[in-house]
Design a protein around this motif. Sequence first.
Motif, PDB file in Angstrom:
ATOM      1  N   VAL A 214      14.128  19.016  -1.156  1.00  0.00           N
ATOM      2  CA  VAL A 214      14.445  19.954  -2.470  1.00  0.00           C
ATOM      3  C   VAL A 214      15.757  19.063  -3.111  1.00  0.00           C
ATOM      4  O   VAL A 214      15.438  18.951  -4.313  1.00  0.00           O
ATOM      5  N   GLN A 215      16.568  18.731  -2.890  1.00  0.00           N
ATOM      6  CA  GLN A 215      17.776  17.773  -3.278  1.00  0.00           C
ATOM      7  C   GLN A 215      17.041  16.653  -3.978  1.00  0.00           C
ATOM      8  O   GLN A 215      17.099  16.264  -5.174  1.00  0.00           O
TER       9      GLN A 215
ATOM     10  N   LEU B 233      15.027  23.022   8.347  1.00  0.00           N
ATOM     11  CA  LEU B 233      15.800  23.424   7.436  1.00  0.00           C
ATOM     12  C   LEU B 233      16.427  22.192   6.636  1.00  0.00           C
ATOM     13  O   LEU B 233      16.804  21.898   5.366  1.00  0.00           O
ATOM     14  N   ASP B 234      17.065  21.396   7.560  1.00  0.00           N
ATOM     15  CA  ASP B 234      17.921  20.002   7.063  1.00  0.00           C
ATOM     16  C   ASP B 234      16.764  19.234   6.178  1.00  0.00           C
ATOM     17  O   ASP B 234      17.100  18.773   5.134  1.00  0.00           O
ATOM     18  N   HIS B 235      15.727  19.130   6.886  1.00  0.00           N
ATOM     19  CA  HIS B 235      14.672  18.287   6.104  1.00  0.00           C
ATOM     20  C   HIS B 235      14.337  18.750   4.794  1.00  0.00           C
ATOM     21  O   HIS B 235      14.177  18.017   3.577  1.00  0.00           O
ATOM     22  N   LEU B 236      14.067  20.107   4.876  1.00  0.00           N
ATOM     23  CA  LEU B 236      13.746  20.903   3.311  1.00  0.00           C
ATOM     24  C   LEU B 236      14.717  20.835   2.593  1.00  0.00           C
ATOM     25  O   LEU B 236      14.545  20.446   1.163  1.00  0.00           O
ATOM     26  N   SER B 237      16.055  20.987   2.925  1.00  0.00           N
ATOM     27  CA  SER B 237      17.119  20.628   2.040  1.00  0.00           C
ATOM     28  C   SER B 237      17.221  19.207   1.359  1.00  0.00           C
ATOM     29  O   SER B 237      17.285  19.014   0.170  1.00  0.00           O
ATOM     30  N   LEU B 238      16.859  18.146   2.023  1.00  0.00           N
ATOM     31  CA  LEU B 238      16.906  16.885   1.657  1.00  0.00           C
ATOM     32  C   LEU B 238      15.721  16.741   0.823  1.00  0.00           C
ATOM     33  O   LEU B 238      15.905  15.930  -0.329  1.00  0.00           O
TER      34      LEU B 238
END
Length: 143
Positions: A131-132, A124-129
């Motif tokens: 997406v941003q 989820l941390d990597h996904l957030s990066l």
Amino acid sequence: MRDGDADAGGSANCGDSQGDHSCPGGADTAAAPAGGASPPHASGPGRDATSVARGPGMRPHILTLSVPFPTPLEAEIARGSLAPDAEPHQRVVGKNLAVSGRILVVRWEAEDCRLLRISVINFLDHLSLVVQTMQHFGPPISR
């Protein structure tokens, strides 16, 4: 994929049929062998070390997360960005990324719920990066 998806886009199977969501691999459960050593081999037809380690009747923890994107191309870009991240505990946590239309589908299967939780949080941390970054640069240009 929709058979167990919750409103948050995911589903979890904690390996129990009673509805108890506690982790069966509590603090007193033995961890995976250090140094990458493989678990002992089980004897007998149709049995492997994994089935012996988790005991009869215990099922692995399974989590499926569906992440919608505006376009199929953006879902493919996200999958391509996230796929190279190998699981640190590949022997006990499996992760599969697939794209179905504009949906990125991620499926985890793990013996230890704590390692599953760590894997999901890191993802989820990597996904957030990702997406941003995609939002910062705008939608991809078709060629």
